[in-house]
Structure formats: C-alpha cells, structure tokens
Design an enzyme around this catalytic site. Sequence first.
Site, short mmCIF file in Angstrom:
data_model
loop_
_atom_site.label_atom_id
_atom_site.label_comp_id
_atom_site.label_asym_id
_atom_site.label_seq_id
_atom_site.Cartn_x
_atom_site.Cartn_y
_atom_site.Cartn_z
N ASP A 1 -9.49 0.37 0.49
CA ASP A 1 -9.03 0.38 -0.51
C ASP A 1 -9.84 0.75 -1.28
OD1 ASP A 1 -6.34 1.62 -0.27
OD2 ASP A 1 -5.71 -0.41 -1.27
N THR A 41 -3.08 5.46 -4.12
CA THR A 41 -2.12 6.16 -3.32
C THR A 41 -0.47 5.79 -4.21
OG1 THR A 41 -1.51 4.13 -1.88
CG2 THR A 41 -2.60 6.16 -1.19
N THR A 42 -0.55 4.73 -4.93
CA THR A 42 0.95 4.23 -4.91
C THR A 42 1.24 5.82 -7.18
OG1 THR A 42 0.76 2.75 -4.78
CG2 THR A 42 2.24 2.45 -5.74
N ASP A 80 0.69 -1.31 0.16
CA ASP A 80 -0.07 -0.30 -0.26
C ASP A 80 0.92 1.71 -0.06
OD1 ASP A 80 -2.76 1.10 0.16
OD2 ASP A 80 -2.04 1.88 2.22
P1 ADP Z 1 -2.83 2.17 -6.34
O1 ADP Z 1 -1.69 2.25 -4.79
O2 ADP Z 1 -2.28 3.15 -6.98
O3 ADP Z 1 -3.76 1.89 -6.08
P2 ADP Z 1 -2.53 -0.88 -6.30
O4 ADP Z 1 -1.30 -1.40 -6.52
O5 ADP Z 1 -3.00 -1.09 -6.38
O6 ADP Z 1 -2.08 0.89 -6.86
O7 ADP Z 1 -2.35 -0.50 -8.36
C1 ADP Z 1 -3.59 0.23 -9.00
C2 ADP Z 1 -3.41 -0.27 -10.66
O8 ADP Z 1 -3.66 -1.22 -10.84
C3 ADP Z 1 -4.29 0.84 -11.55
O9 ADP Z 1 -3.17 0.98 -12.86
C4 ADP Z 1 -4.80 -0.72 -11.90
O10 ADP Z 1 -5.80 -0.35 -12.70
C5 ADP Z 1 -4.54 -2.12 -11.83
N1 ADP Z 1 -5.12 -3.46 -12.06
C6 ADP Z 1 -6.41 -3.57 -11.15
N2 ADP Z 1 -6.31 -4.43 -11.43
C7 ADP Z 1 -5.44 -5.14 -12.47
C8 ADP Z 1 -5.92 -6.52 -13.44
N3 ADP Z 1 -6.75 -6.97 -12.90
N4 ADP Z 1 -5.49 -6.20 -14.50
C9 ADP Z 1 -4.34 -5.09 -15.04
N5 ADP Z 1 -4.04 -3.89 -14.52
C10 ADP Z 1 -5.04 -4.00 -12.78
MG MG Z 2 -5.04 0.49 -4.98
#
Ligand code: ADP
Ligand code: MG
Length: 543
Positions: free
Chosen positions: A390, A98-99, A65
Amino acid sequence: MNTQQANQPILVLPEGTLRTLGKGAQAANIAAAKQVADAVRTTLGPKGMDKMLVDSLGDIVITNDGVTILEEMQIEHPAGKMLLEVAKTQDEEVGDGTTTAAVLAGEFLKKAGELIEQNVHPTIITKGFKLANKEALKILENISEKITPDDTETLKKIAITAMTGKGTEKASEHLASIAVEAVKSVISDNKVNQDNIQLEKKQGGSSEDTELIKGIIIDKEIVHPSMPRKVENAKILLLDKSLEIEKMETDSQIQITSPEQLQKFMEQEEKMLKNMVDKVIDSGCNVLLCQKGIDDVAQHYLAKADILTARRVKKSDMEKLARATGGKILSNLSDISENDLGFAGLVEEKKIAGDNMIFVRECKDPKAVSILIRGGTEHNTEEVERALKDAIGGIASAIEVGKILAGGGSPEEEVAKGLRDFSQKYSGREQLAIQAFADAMEIIPRTLAENAGLDPIDILVNLRAEHEKGNVNAGIDVYNGKIIDMKERGVIEPLKIKTQAIKSASEAAEMILRIDDIIAASKLNKDSGSSGGMSGMGGMPPY
Ligand code: ADP
Ligand code: MG
C-alpha cells in the site's frame, strides 16, 4: 415445441434458468453490492477492525486490506463480484484505497436504490452520476497540491498514512523510509515499475528488522562448500546457459567396450566442462549466477577458481539482477566482455530463519531493489507485506501523477460540498441524482467516524461546517474525535487514490443500474456428492 397454442408460454431459455426482471433485478443487484460493501466497511481507516478469513483448507488470513478480504470471500453474486472488480482495479492502478473504492461503489448503489424507490428512472440516475463523477474529479484536481520526487518528507507521510491501521504501527517510521527509498531507486522517466521492487518474506525477528537491500535477494544456496561465502566488489556473470554436457536429443547409444574407453570418455566430458568453466574464469567474474544447472565437475572447477556460484536462479530474479547490477544476461559463453558483467559492492550468503539466501548488495544506482520483510509470525510478515505494498503504491502514484491531497475524509467532504453547489445548475430528477452522489461521498467520513467509535452525526455536522467556512483540508481526528486540518496532521494521500476510486466506483454503479434483467443459467453440477451448499433453484440434477 412445435405446437404453439395460445396462452402457452414459449420456452426460450433452458429449463432451470433463473430470470429476474425490472425493479426486481435492480433491487437484487443493489442489495448484493451493499452487502459486499458493508463487509469491508468496518475495516476502513486507522481505527478500522481486521477480518479473520478462513479458507476451505483451514488456512487463516488476518487483514483489513479491502481487496484481500473481497478476494478471499469467494463472492458468488454477480453484482457483488463487480465490487471485487472495482477493488482489484484500484489495487492495480494505485495499489491502495481498495476499501474506499468498494465502499463508495456500494454507497452509490444504495443512494441510487433510494431514488428508484421514488420512481426516478435508472437512466436519469446514471446520467446524473456521470455528470457528478466528472465534476468530482475536477474538484479534487483543484484542491490537490503538487509534489516532486525530492520531497522525501511528504512521501514518507504518504507511506505512513497508507500503513496506518495495518498493525504495523510500531515500525511505521522505519517501513515508511524503506518504502520511500525503494520507490525512489526504481523511478525512471517519472514512472515507477513496482515489479522492480522485490518483496521477500522471512519469518523471524520483528517487523523493525525489515531491511532494504540495494540489490536482490536470491533464495538459493552457494553450490559448493569450498566457494567463498562473501565476495566484495563483485563482478557478476549472469548466465542463461547450463554448465552441463547436453544430453543427446536423439536416441543414440555409445558403445564402450573397455575400461580404457570409459576412462577416455569421462576425461573427454571433464575436458568439455573445464573448457566451459575456463571461459567463465576468463570473463574476469568472481560471482556466477546461473539460471540453469551446473554439473558437479564444473562446480568443482568453479570452486577452485574461488567463484561464488549459484544455479537454477529464477528467471524473474535474473531479470531483476540485470537491472540491479547493470549486467547482461548471457546465453553464450564466447566473447564475454567486461561490460557484460554486473557489479555489486558485496555478494554474500546468509542464513535467515534457517535458510541460506544469497544477498547481492550495494549495487551502484540499482534499477531494481529488494525488501527483506521480517516479522514475528507468518501473519505478521504477510501484514507487513500488504502494508508495504500500500505504501509503495501510494508513493508511486503520488510521484507519477505529481499531485497529493489531505486525507481523513477531507477530500470526500469537499467533493460532497462542491457537488451540492454544482447540482443547483440542474433541475428536477437530475439534480436529485447529483445530490445523491454528493451524499454518497460522505460515506467515507461517516465510516471513519463510526469505526473510531465517534458519533457520525455530530462529526458530519462539524465537518460540513468547517468546509462551509472554506477549510478545504478539514477532516476527522479519529483519535480525539475533533475536526482538524489533516494536512497539518500529516495525513497525506496521492490524488489518484481518490480519483481512481470515484471513477471505478461510479462506473460500476452505473453499469449495475443499467441492468434490468438477470438471466442466470442453471449451475452445472460440478462434482456430485460435494457438500453442495445453496445451489438455489438452478441446481437440479440431470436425470
Ligand atoms: P483503503 O483500503 O481505502 O486504503 P484504509 O483502511 O487504508 O482503506 O483507510 C483509508 C482511509 O483512512 C483514508 O480515507 C485515509 O484518509 C484515512 N486515514 C488514514 N490515516 C488517517 C489518520 N491518521 N487520521 C484520519 N484518517 C486517516
Ligand atoms: Mg489504505
């Protein structure tokens, strides 16, 4: 200092102050921000890795996270700290993404740094970034789709997307349903107050045992062993008054000279307590939840009246109880009407992981609900909590804004493409700045690909090609290395995740770019003899 001679530097700042000017300042800030962004970059997306963070006391957090990592990192550099601020804003405003926000901010600055190297002035860059920022928001708005709170299936997809890669995969369907139902319960006027969703963690069981309670969990025990452990059709009195004999404020003494007097005195006290309890009984309640203390004698009478009672309930829990049960918090025992009581289908005490807790369940139309989070280990429950936060944040902002997007790098690529077209309206260096912003957007699909072990260049080439063809929702299938329609795949995110991330990231980048002078005061010696670390140049001890 009063004899100023030519060539002698005038000391304006205190000794030990560290000063960095012009390009040096920008380069230092950009480098720091980039480092911080790089630290979280590897965690982005479903295939992102986790970080193990060990604090100074040896406590361990394992997470991917973004905001948690940045908070635990204890960043020192001011520009690095601004990235933490970006992530925090994102967390507060949306609760997810957030990332993405931190990585974007780092990349905006990296691209700006390259332009500064080519002698583009930071003012031109910030101007270009502002234009690009505004246009990017328009592009996202255009490709977004509407959603209503009734669209449970889509809301579940948002929750699952938000939780992907969080180590909660095996329970994600279950957790997604819980998150959706929880958010739906607390909607009022299309607004979701996330404070009305109580998250209570208890280690034990597995994440699949996580449970939604249409009511509130109180981390307290029933005060008396002979009270009922379970009350159906509970009529609940919420009391913010102690059932004790008030101690005198002033220093007073009562002289008791004979055993009879003592007996009388105690009988009097007992009578007062009984009076109070009688008023509680008269209210018609069968459950009493009290924010303050309850005297042993009063407990005894309450037990005799079969009233399930808890005392010293937290104020925040009392407020949630009021919203969940529809009861009023009373601070006075006189004139309690039936309407003041709250209602729950069931109030019961249960032992969870060795601790007794009181569950106020089956409330009618509760405006506050709880989620009891379970997991095999402490790390498990914590990660489930972060995943749920989240998911809840994602669902809530989808409902509030009423708009959603596909994920998987598709919106970022669409913005990059749109901005490249948009940049044609401008000439010279401004155009370069807008294009740099567009290139920076591609850090998200690039990172998703890299983290999945895919070739980022191949992926980006294919992704751009699909978007050129007009496939707005084309994104990365991180499991098979193909470009697919993310909407069809069910990877859905709220519009606000992306708009907020771009806004905060670009504003932070603009702010950092405007800085051409870093004046750092010498550090105060906090506690001499501590392990110290790198105190830099400013840490000279006072003589
Ligand atoms: P954040 O803290 O930014 O939410 P995450 O590690 O949750 O970081 O990653 C979010 C990213 O992962 C977003 O760009 C989202 O569209 C992408 N994402 C989530 N699930 C999938 C999936 N099944 N396939 C491809 N991309 C995905
Ligand atoms: Mg996320």
